[in-house]
Design a protein around this motif. Structure first.
Motif, PDB file in Angstrom:
ATOM      1  N   LYS A  94       0.838  -1.201   0.000  1.00 39.81           N
ATOM      2  CA  LYS A  94       0.000   0.000   0.000  1.00 39.81           C
ATOM      3  C   LYS A  94       0.876   1.255   0.000  1.00 39.81           C
ATOM      4  O   LYS A  94       1.896   1.294   0.677  1.00 39.81           O
ATOM      5  CB  LYS A  94      -0.889   0.035   1.236  1.00 39.81           C
ATOM      6  N   LEU A  95       0.436   2.240  -0.729  1.00 37.68           N
ATOM      7  CA  LEU A  95       1.104   3.530  -0.653  1.00 37.68           C
ATOM      8  C   LEU A  95       0.973   4.100   0.750  1.00 37.68           C
ATOM      9  O   LEU A  95       1.935   4.613   1.313  1.00 37.68           O
ATOM     10  CB  LEU A  95       0.496   4.503  -1.678  1.00 37.68           C
ATOM     11  N   LEU A  96      -0.219   3.980   1.323  1.00 37.56           N
ATOM     12  CA  LEU A  96      -0.478   4.485   2.658  1.00 37.56           C
ATOM     13  C   LEU A  96      -0.721   3.306   3.588  1.00 37.56           C
ATOM     14  O   LEU A  96      -1.817   2.741   3.616  1.00 37.56           O
ATOM     15  CB  LEU A  96      -1.687   5.421   2.655  1.00 37.56           C
ATOM     16  N   PRO A  97       0.273   2.893   4.360  1.00 36.66           N
ATOM     17  CA  PRO A  97       0.107   1.738   5.247  1.00 36.66           C
ATOM     18  C   PRO A  97      -1.022   1.971   6.248  1.00 36.66           C
ATOM     19  O   PRO A  97      -1.230   3.081   6.733  1.00 36.66           O
ATOM     20  CB  PRO A  97       1.458   1.656   5.968  1.00 36.66           C
ATOM     21  N   THR A 148      -9.133  -1.273  -0.658  1.00 39.93           N
ATOM     22  CA  THR A 148     -10.189  -1.879  -1.457  1.00 39.93           C
ATOM     23  C   THR A 148     -10.491  -0.992  -2.664  1.00 39.93           C
ATOM     24  O   THR A 148     -10.727   0.210  -2.518  1.00 39.93           O
ATOM     25  CB  THR A 148     -11.472  -2.059  -0.618  1.00 39.93           C
ATOM     26  N   ASP A 149     -10.460  -1.582  -3.829  1.00 43.43           N
ATOM     27  CA  ASP A 149     -10.731  -0.885  -5.094  1.00 43.43           C
ATOM     28  C   ASP A 149      -9.704   0.195  -5.419  1.00 43.43           C
ATOM     29  O   ASP A 149      -9.940   1.039  -6.308  1.00 43.43           O
ATOM     30  CB  ASP A 149     -12.131  -0.253  -5.089  1.00 43.43           C
ATOM     31  N   ALA A 150      -8.574   0.219  -4.724  1.00 41.37           N
ATOM     32  CA  ALA A 150      -7.544   1.213  -5.023  1.00 41.37           C
ATOM     33  C   ALA A 150      -6.887   0.887  -6.352  1.00 41.37           C
ATOM     34  O   ALA A 150      -6.650  -0.292  -6.669  1.00 41.37           O
ATOM     35  CB  ALA A 150      -6.491   1.229  -3.921  1.00 41.37           C
ATOM     36  N   PRO A 151      -6.607   1.882  -7.181  1.00 42.97           N
ATOM     37  CA  PRO A 151      -5.883   1.615  -8.433  1.00 42.97           C
ATOM     38  C   PRO A 151      -4.498   1.064  -8.150  1.00 42.97           C
ATOM     39  O   PRO A 151      -3.934   1.287  -7.073  1.00 42.97           O
ATOM     40  CB  PRO A 151      -5.814   2.989  -9.102  1.00 42.97           C
ATOM     41  N   ARG A 152      -3.957   0.356  -9.139  1.00 40.88           N
ATOM     42  CA  ARG A 152      -2.641  -0.251  -8.973  1.00 40.88           C
ATOM     43  C   ARG A 152      -1.613   0.401  -9.876  1.00 40.88           C
ATOM     44  O   ARG A 152      -1.919   0.780 -11.009  1.00 40.88           O
ATOM     45  CB  ARG A 152      -2.695  -1.747  -9.288  1.00 40.88           C
ATOM     46  N   SER A 153      -0.404   0.506  -9.355  1.00 44.90           N
ATOM     47  CA  SER A 153       0.734   0.894 -10.178  1.00 44.90           C
ATOM     48  C   SER A 153       1.539  -0.372 -10.438  1.00 44.90           C
ATOM     49  O   SER A 153       2.181  -0.910  -9.520  1.00 44.90           O
ATOM     50  CB  SER A 153       1.602   1.934  -9.456  1.00 44.90           C
ATOM     51  N   LYS A 154       1.492  -0.868 -11.671  1.00 44.54           N
ATOM     52  CA  LYS A 154       2.201  -2.108 -11.986  1.00 44.54           C
ATOM     53  C   LYS A 154       3.715  -1.917 -11.898  1.00 44.54           C
ATOM     54  O   LYS A 154       4.434  -2.819 -11.468  1.00 44.54           O
ATOM     55  CB  LYS A 154       1.804  -2.584 -13.378  1.00 44.54           C
ATOM     56  N   PHE A 212      -0.492  -0.503  -4.393  1.00 45.59           N
ATOM     57  CA  PHE A 212      -1.884  -0.081  -4.314  1.00 45.59           C
ATOM     58  C   PHE A 212      -1.880   1.420  -4.005  1.00 45.59           C
ATOM     59  O   PHE A 212      -1.432   1.833  -2.930  1.00 45.59           O
ATOM     60  CB  PHE A 212      -2.631  -0.821  -3.203  1.00 45.59           C
ATOM     61  N   VAL A 213      -2.384   2.206  -4.928  1.00 40.02           N
ATOM     62  CA  VAL A 213      -2.386   3.652  -4.746  1.00 40.02           C
ATOM     63  C   VAL A 213      -3.649   4.029  -3.968  1.00 40.02           C
ATOM     64  O   VAL A 213      -4.658   4.448  -4.528  1.00 40.02           O
ATOM     65  CB  VAL A 213      -2.306   4.392  -6.096  1.00 40.02           C
ATOM     66  N   ASN A 214      -3.592   3.871  -2.669  1.00 39.71           N
ATOM     67  CA  ASN A 214      -4.761   4.048  -1.808  1.00 39.71           C
ATOM     68  C   ASN A 214      -4.787   5.410  -1.130  1.00 39.71           C
ATOM     69  O   ASN A 214      -5.357   5.579  -0.051  1.00 39.71           O
ATOM     70  CB  ASN A 214      -4.828   2.940  -0.753  1.00 39.71           C
ATOM     71  N   ALA A 215      -4.183   6.406  -1.769  1.00 42.69           N
ATOM     72  CA  ALA A 215      -4.217   7.782  -1.265  1.00 42.69           C
ATOM     73  C   ALA A 215      -4.001   8.719  -2.435  1.00 42.69           C
ATOM     74  O   ALA A 215      -3.195   8.435  -3.333  1.00 42.69           O
ATOM     75  CB  ALA A 215      -3.145   7.998  -0.203  1.00 42.69           C
ATOM     76  N   SER A 216      -4.738   9.824  -2.438  1.00 39.10           N
ATOM     77  CA  SER A 216      -4.475  10.871  -3.432  1.00 39.10           C
ATOM     78  C   SER A 216      -3.357  11.751  -2.908  1.00 39.10           C
ATOM     79  O   SER A 216      -3.211  11.936  -1.698  1.00 39.10           O
ATOM     80  CB  SER A 216      -5.743  11.696  -3.671  1.00 39.10           C
TER      81      SER A 216
END
Length: 266
Positions: A238-241, A246-252, A257-261
């Motif tokens: 996770k970007l933000l531990p 859930t449903d966060a976009p992914r950076s391959k 998991f990009v779970n924060a703007s």
């Protein structure tokens, strides 16, 4: 007794300062004065009340010159090397304090952040507050020496500072603040040095750092780091531990998991 020991104590302290010694212990002063514990304790207390000395740790005193009397202590970067030597523990100045010394951290840190091997209580000395951050693999972290009026202090390199910032997001003020500081640091980062610095920490930190560098427009600094992550990273993180992904976009590219703007603090 104070009227007798205080002038002698001042002479001892003045002699220390004249020879470039800016700290002493209560036992050293007692030995120099040849008085009882109670007498030296009283003398130290009254000299401290006058602002001539300060005690950042039990039994450890620093000499406070007139220019720092309003601060109530030496600045942290000037006494931390002395205290770490006294305690005989490895350290380096890190996180936002290191970033500030490197010319970043537009928001002045409210505490001076020192990285050590084990957790320690914070220090308050006058208006100076020092917070300790526990870190594994301390000896593997790249550091450099910064000069100050009392000697030198060990500071994490630009690259190692960036690695630590993403590893201790909460201690560094959150992901937006970290992104802003990383942007400020990025100009001085070397891609190869960045990979070397990342090897002292979990690969998860490199995944977050690489993404943030790209996000703030410094992706050219992270080209080699991306290859390092591709070789080493086995799982998405996770970007933000601690936050929901859930449903966060992914950076391959960064297995993230990009779970924060991100709105980098300017």
């Amino acid at each position: 007794m104070y009227e007798i020991t205080a002038p002698r104590a001042r002479n001892v302290i003045a002699d220390l300062a004249a020879f470039g010694r800016h700290h002493f212990t209560s036992s050293e002063l007692r030995s120099a004065l040849g008085v009882s514990k109670a007498a030296v304790r009283q003398t130290l207390s009254r000299l401290a009340a006058k602002g001539e000395i300060a005690s950042p740790a039990r039994g450890f005193y620093v000499i406070v010159p007139p220019e720092y009397r309003r601060l109530g202590c030496l600045p942290a970067d000037q006494f931390i090397p002395l205290l770490m030597e006294h305690w005989d523990i490895p350290y380096y100045v890190g996180l936002l304090s290191a970033a500030q010394l490197h010319g970043a951290a537009h928001h002045r840190p409210q505490e001076f952040q020192v990285v050590v091997e084990r957790n320690r209580p914070a220090i308050v000395c006058g208006d100076v507050r020092v917070a300790f951050v526990a870190r594994r693999n301390l000896d593997a972290v790249p550091v450099e020496r910064f000069n100050n009026p009392r000697g030198t202090v060990l500071v994490s390199t630009v690259e190692a500072t960036a690695v630590d910032l993403v590893g201790y997001l909460r201690r560094a003020g959150g992901v937006d603040r970290v992104a802003g500081v990383i942007y400020e640091l990025s100009e001085d980062m070397g891609p190869e040095r960045l990979v070397e610095a990342s090897k002292s920490a979990s690969i998860l930190w490199a995944q977050r750092l690489g993404y943030l560098l790209e996000r703030v427009g410094a992706g050219d600094r992270a080209i080699l780091l991306k290859e390092h992550v591709r070789r080493r990273a086995r799982n998405y993180t996770k970007l933000l531990p601690g936050a929901d992904a859930t449903d966060a976009p992914r950076s391959k590219d960064w297995r993230l998991f990009v779970n924060a703007s991100i709105e980098a603090d300017a």
